[in-house]
Scaffold this motif. Structure first.
Motif, PDB file in Angstrom:
ATOM      1  N   TYR A 117       0.823  -1.214   0.000  1.00  0.00           N
ATOM      2  CA  TYR A 117       0.000   0.000   0.000  1.00  0.00           C
ATOM      3  C   TYR A 117       0.858   1.265   0.000  1.00  0.00           C
ATOM      4  CZ  TYR A 117      -4.462  -2.362   0.349  1.00  0.00           C
ATOM      5  OH  TYR A 117      -5.576  -3.105   0.061  1.00  0.00           O
ATOM      6  N   HIS A 118       2.177   1.108   0.038  1.00  0.00           N
ATOM      7  CA  HIS A 118       3.173   2.192  -0.030  1.00  0.00           C
ATOM      8  C   HIS A 118       3.061   3.177   1.133  1.00  0.00           C
ATOM      9  CE1 HIS A 118       2.727   1.255  -4.518  1.00  0.00           C
ATOM     10  NE2 HIS A 118       3.735   0.546  -4.038  1.00  0.00           N
ATOM     11  N   VAL A 119       2.609   2.703   2.288  1.00  0.00           N
ATOM     12  CA  VAL A 119       2.403   3.605   3.420  1.00  0.00           C
ATOM     13  C   VAL A 119       3.560   3.618   4.415  1.00  0.00           C
ATOM     14  CG1 VAL A 119      -0.122   3.582   3.291  1.00  0.00           C
ATOM     15  CG2 VAL A 119       1.053   1.862   4.687  1.00  0.00           C
ATOM     16  N   ASP A 120       4.542   2.746   4.259  1.00  0.00           N
ATOM     17  CA  ASP A 120       5.675   2.769   5.183  1.00  0.00           C
ATOM     18  C   ASP A 120       6.467   4.061   5.018  1.00  0.00           C
ATOM     19  OD1 ASP A 120       5.066   0.267   6.133  1.00  0.00           O
ATOM     20  OD2 ASP A 120       6.822  -0.725   5.269  1.00  0.00           O
ATOM     21  N   PHE A 121       6.875   4.629   6.134  1.00  0.00           N
ATOM     22  CA  PHE A 121       7.807   5.754   6.067  1.00  0.00           C
ATOM     23  C   PHE A 121       9.147   5.208   5.584  1.00  0.00           C
ATOM     24  CE2 PHE A 121       5.036   7.572   9.479  1.00  0.00           C
ATOM     25  CZ  PHE A 121       4.621   8.689   8.776  1.00  0.00           C
ATOM     26  N   SER A 122       9.762   5.877   4.632  1.00  0.00           N
ATOM     27  CA  SER A 122      11.063   5.446   4.117  1.00  0.00           C
ATOM     28  C   SER A 122      12.213   6.180   4.792  1.00  0.00           C
ATOM     29  CB  SER A 122      11.137   5.630   2.602  1.00  0.00           C
ATOM     30  OG  SER A 122      10.956   6.987   2.257  1.00  0.00           O
ATOM     31  N   ASP A 123      11.906   7.250   5.524  1.00  0.00           N
ATOM     32  CA  ASP A 123      12.926   7.987   6.259  1.00  0.00           C
ATOM     33  C   ASP A 123      12.270   8.668   7.450  1.00  0.00           C
ATOM     34  OD1 ASP A 123      11.599  10.241   5.195  1.00  0.00           O
ATOM     35  OD2 ASP A 123      13.129  10.600   3.674  1.00  0.00           O
ATOM     36  N   GLY A 124      13.047   9.387   8.217  1.00  0.00           N
ATOM     37  CA  GLY A 124      12.519  10.091   9.371  1.00  0.00           C
ATOM     38  C   GLY A 124      12.452   9.212  10.612  1.00  0.00           C
ATOM     39  N   PRO A 125      12.092   9.799  11.745  1.00  0.00           N
ATOM     40  CA  PRO A 125      12.138   9.087  13.020  1.00  0.00           C
ATOM     41  C   PRO A 125      11.121   7.958  13.163  1.00  0.00           C
ATOM     42  CG  PRO A 125      11.145  11.249  13.305  1.00  0.00           C
ATOM     43  CD  PRO A 125      11.678  11.194  11.908  1.00  0.00           C
ATOM     44  N   LEU A 126      10.090   7.915  12.314  1.00  0.00           N
ATOM     45  CA  LEU A 126       9.086   6.856  12.417  1.00  0.00           C
ATOM     46  C   LEU A 126       9.306   5.716  11.420  1.00  0.00           C
ATOM     47  CD1 LEU A 126       5.824   8.918  13.025  1.00  0.00           C
ATOM     48  CD2 LEU A 126       7.338   7.845  14.703  1.00  0.00           C
ATOM     49  N   ALA A 127      10.353   5.804  10.590  1.00  0.00           N
ATOM     50  CA  ALA A 127      10.631   4.728   9.622  1.00  0.00           C
ATOM     51  C   ALA A 127      10.923   3.446  10.393  1.00  0.00           C
ATOM     52  CB  ALA A 127      11.802   5.112   8.737  1.00  0.00           C
ATOM     53  N   PRO A 128      10.368   2.327  10.020  1.00  0.00           N
ATOM     54  CA  PRO A 128       9.502   1.987   8.901  1.00  0.00           C
ATOM     55  C   PRO A 128       8.024   1.810   9.288  1.00  0.00           C
ATOM     56  CG  PRO A 128      10.417  -0.030   9.739  1.00  0.00           C
ATOM     57  CD  PRO A 128      10.896   1.100  10.644  1.00  0.00           C
ATOM     58  N   LEU A 129       7.541   2.562  10.276  1.00  0.00           N
ATOM     59  CA  LEU A 129       6.125   2.458  10.636  1.00  0.00           C
ATOM     60  C   LEU A 129       5.249   2.955   9.489  1.00  0.00           C
ATOM     61  CD1 LEU A 129       6.231   3.740  14.340  1.00  0.00           C
ATOM     62  CD2 LEU A 129       6.200   1.367  13.517  1.00  0.00           C
ATOM     63  N   HIS A 130       3.956   2.714   9.592  1.00  0.00           N
ATOM     64  CA  HIS A 130       3.022   3.177   8.564  1.00  0.00           C
ATOM     65  C   HIS A 130       2.718   4.658   8.741  1.00  0.00           C
ATOM     66  CE1 HIS A 130       2.532  -0.934   7.603  1.00  0.00           C
ATOM     67  NE2 HIS A 130       1.490  -1.220   8.361  1.00  0.00           N
ATOM     68  N   SER A 131       2.521   5.329   7.627  1.00  0.00           N
ATOM     69  CA  SER A 131       2.050   6.715   7.654  1.00  0.00           C
ATOM     70  C   SER A 131       0.549   6.703   7.938  1.00  0.00           C
ATOM     71  CB  SER A 131       2.342   7.398   6.316  1.00  0.00           C
ATOM     72  OG  SER A 131       1.643   6.754   5.268  1.00  0.00           O
ATOM     73  N   ARG A 132       0.003   7.857   8.235  1.00  0.00           N
ATOM     74  CA  ARG A 132      -1.441   7.961   8.493  1.00  0.00           C
ATOM     75  C   ARG A 132      -2.162   8.087   7.156  1.00  0.00           C
ATOM     76  NH1 ARG A 132      -2.954   8.660  12.974  1.00  0.00           N
ATOM     77  NH2 ARG A 132      -1.237   9.955  13.691  1.00  0.00           N
ATOM     78  N   ALA A 133      -3.066   7.146   6.903  1.00  0.00           N
ATOM     79  CA  ALA A 133      -3.787   7.127   5.635  1.00  0.00           C
ATOM     80  C   ALA A 133      -5.127   6.432   5.821  1.00  0.00           C
ATOM     81  CB  ALA A 133      -2.967   6.395   4.570  1.00  0.00           C
TER      82      ALA A 133
END
Length: 168
Positions: A117-133
């Motif tokens: 679903y391409h929702v994983d964060f690829s960078d930043g402090p929350l990588a590799p959690l899911h983004s909000r969608a």
């Protein structure tokens, strides 16, 4: 790659959400009883995918509470709340909050949901959690609505997601 922000700082996801009008990608996720469930198991029902980083954050918890409240009013609609939280943490949250109208599902085993679903964060402090969608799927598995929330600390547009079910 989609750009979103976390407290105003730009971070990225693996890509863009599935296209409206197209088929929602199949997935396998883990229920709180550790059994496996697939999107195709919900065929014949409308499905709201509430995707977020962790139920242990205030905004994520509020999205589960809000969709739990809204789901009680919806016919033939299931709300799936999806994160990489362990099923034990999800069950504990639902028990403490009295959450009964949504299903909590975990992508902790292999992370394939976040990738497809391409929702994983690829960078930043929350990588590799899911983004909000939010992704809304009709009874036949077609995508009716998507929202990649631009600022991770903000809630999704519940009204727009739910109205997409009425316009079907």
């Amino acid at each position: 790659m989609a750009s979103v922000t976390l407290k105003g700082n730009t971070i990225h996801t693996l890509g863009t959400l599935p296209s409206t009008g197209g088929k929602a990608p199949e997935f396998q996720l883990t229920k709180n009883d550790l059994s496996t469930v697939k999107l195709s198991d919900y065929e014949g029902s409308r499905v709201v995918l509430n995707i977020f980083p962790s139920v242990d954050t205030g905004t994520c918890a509020q999205s589960v509470r809000q969709f739990n409240k809204e789901a009680a009013e919806l016919d033939n609609t299931i709300v799936l709340c999806i994160s990489k939280d362990l099923p034990f943490a999800q069950a504990r949250f639902c028990g403490a909050e009295g959450i009964e109208n949504v299903e909590m599902l975990s992508d902790f085993k292999d992370g394939n949901f976040g990738k497809s679903y391409h929702v994983d964060f690829s960078d930043g402090p929350l990588a590799p959690l899911h983004s909000r969608a939010v992704v809304v799927v009709d009874e036949k598995g077609n995508v009716l609505y998507t929202e990649q929330v631009a600022e991770t600390t903000e809630e999704p547009n519940y009204k727009a997601a739910l109205e997409s079910l009425m316009n079907e």
